[in-house]
Design an enzyme around this catalytic site. Structure first.
Site, PDB file in Angstrom:
ATOM      1  N   HIS A  61      -8.205   6.870   5.445  1.00 19.50           N
ATOM      2  CA  HIS A  61      -7.771   5.765   4.586  1.00 19.50           C
ATOM      3  C   HIS A  61      -8.314   4.423   5.060  1.00 19.50           C
ATOM      4  O   HIS A  61      -8.541   4.228   6.247  1.00 19.50           O
ATOM      5  CB  HIS A  61      -6.240   5.671   4.576  1.00 19.50           C
ATOM      6  CG  HIS A  61      -5.556   6.939   4.205  1.00 19.50           C
ATOM      7  ND1 HIS A  61      -4.392   7.346   4.806  1.00 19.50           N
ATOM      8  CD2 HIS A  61      -5.855   7.896   3.291  1.00 19.50           C
ATOM      9  CE1 HIS A  61      -4.001   8.494   4.276  1.00 19.50           C
ATOM     10  NE2 HIS A  61      -4.877   8.850   3.355  1.00 19.50           N
ATOM     11  N   LYS A  70      -5.563  -2.198  13.038  1.00 19.87           N
ATOM     12  CA  LYS A  70      -4.378  -1.405  13.341  1.00 19.87           C
ATOM     13  C   LYS A  70      -4.245  -1.205  14.847  1.00 19.87           C
ATOM     14  O   LYS A  70      -5.241  -1.037  15.549  1.00 19.87           O
ATOM     15  CB  LYS A  70      -4.447  -0.038  12.657  1.00 19.87           C
ATOM     16  CG  LYS A  70      -4.423  -0.118  11.145  1.00 19.87           C
ATOM     17  CD  LYS A  70      -4.549   1.239  10.500  1.00 19.87           C
ATOM     18  CE  LYS A  70      -4.513   1.109   8.982  1.00 19.87           C
ATOM     19  NZ  LYS A  70      -4.762   2.372   8.319  1.00 19.87           N
ATOM     20  N   TYR A 130       2.358   2.416  13.647  1.00 17.67           N
ATOM     21  CA  TYR A 130       1.177   1.567  13.634  1.00 17.67           C
ATOM     22  C   TYR A 130       1.467   0.197  13.072  1.00 17.67           C
ATOM     23  O   TYR A 130       2.192   0.034  12.114  1.00 17.67           O
ATOM     24  CB  TYR A 130      -0.015   2.224  12.937  1.00 17.67           C
ATOM     25  CG  TYR A 130       0.195   2.840  11.585  1.00 17.67           C
ATOM     26  CD1 TYR A 130      -0.357   2.259  10.451  1.00 17.67           C
ATOM     27  CD2 TYR A 130       0.897   4.021  11.444  1.00 17.67           C
ATOM     28  CE1 TYR A 130      -0.212   2.837   9.209  1.00 17.67           C
ATOM     29  CE2 TYR A 130       1.049   4.614  10.194  1.00 17.67           C
ATOM     30  CZ  TYR A 130       0.497   4.009   9.083  1.00 17.67           C
ATOM     31  OH  TYR A 130       0.644   4.588   7.849  1.00 17.67           O
ATOM     32  N   ASP A 166      -5.570  12.954  -0.564  1.00 14.87           N
ATOM     33  CA  ASP A 166      -6.567  13.009   0.517  1.00 14.87           C
ATOM     34  C   ASP A 166      -7.612  14.093   0.267  1.00 14.87           C
ATOM     35  O   ASP A 166      -8.768  13.949   0.661  1.00 14.87           O
ATOM     36  CB  ASP A 166      -5.888  13.242   1.865  1.00 14.87           C
ATOM     37  CG  ASP A 166      -5.110  12.030   2.357  1.00 14.87           C
ATOM     38  OD1 ASP A 166      -5.148  10.974   1.695  1.00 14.87           O
ATOM     39  OD2 ASP A 166      -4.448  12.139   3.412  1.00 14.87           O
TER      40      ASP A 166
END
Length: 185
Positions: A61, A70, A130, A166
Site C-alpha cells: 500500500h 511510517k 505504525y 490486495d
C-alpha cells in the site's frame, strides 16, 4: 538507541534502548528530539494498530499525492515487514528491503515517503503499530500486487491470507509515474 541502515537509502532499522528488570521492561517507542538526531524529522499525525492472524499478508500500500512516512513495529507476535521504492527516477526504484519485527527484538522500521509498504504475520497473532506522517485518504490510496515477479519479494509465508483488494492490485510496471509518487506541493 541503535540505528541500522538498509540497502535502500532512507529506510532505517531502529533498536530502541530497552530497560529490563524483574518486573518486565520499559522502552521509549518515540521521542521527537532523539529521533530527529538520526534524521527522522517527521511530524506524525496518525497512529494505526492492526491485528492479524498467522499467514495474513497486507500490502503493498501507499498514498499517491499525500505520501506517508511510517514508523512501524510489532507490539505482539512477529511479522516480516517490507518497503518497496516507488520513487520514479530513484536509483533503487522497484527494489525492496524486508526485516523481521517482533515483540522479542523490539525493533522498529522507519519508512520515508515514496515507498509501498506491506507485511506478513509469522506468529499465531500479531499486533502491528505504525505512526504515519499524514492522515489516511481512501481516494488517494494506491497499491502494487504483493507477488509482482519484477519486484521479487521473498515472502516467508506460503499461501498467504490476502484481502480481495490486495489481490487485485496491478504490477509495478503497469503504473505510470504519476500513479506512484506524486506529492502535492
Amino acid at each position: 538507541m541503535n540505528i541500522i541502515t538498509t540497502s535502500i537509502e532512507g529506510i532505517l532499522v531502529i533498536e530502541p534502548k530497552v530497560f529490563k528488570d524483574n518486573r518486565g521492561f520499559f522502552m521509549e517507542t518515540y521521542q521527537q528530539h532523539r529521533y530527529s538526531e538520526f534524521g527522522i524529522n517527521h511530524t506524525f499525525v496518525q497512529d494505526n494498530l492492526s491485528f492479524s492472524a498467522r499467514g495474513t499478508l497486507r500490502g503493498l500500500h501507499f498514498q499517491v499525492t499525500r505520501p506517508q512516512a511510517k514508523l512501524v513495529q510489532a507490539i505482539t507476535g512477529e511479522i516480516f515487514d517490507v518497503a518497496v521504492d516507488i520513487r520514479p527516477g530513484s536509483p533503487t526504484f522497484g527494489k525492496w528491503t524486508g526485516i523481521h519485527l517482533s515483540e522479542q527484538n523490539k525493533r522498529q522500521l522507519f519508512i520515508p515517503e515514496g515507498f509501498a509498504h506491506g507485511f506478513c504475520v509469522l506468529s499465531e497473532i500479531a499486533h502491528f503499530l505504525y505512526k504515519c506522517s499524514d492522515v489516511y485518504q481512501p481516494d488517494d490510496e494506491g497499491g502494487i500486487l504483493w507477488s509482482d515477479p519484477d519486484i521479487g519479494i521473498d515472502w516467508p509465508v506460503k499461501n498467504p491470507v490476502i484481502s480481495d483488494k490486495d489481490r487485485k492490485y496491478p504490477h509495478l510496471s503497469d503504473l505510470l509515474p504519476e500513479q506512484l509518487f506524486s506529492p502535492e506541493d
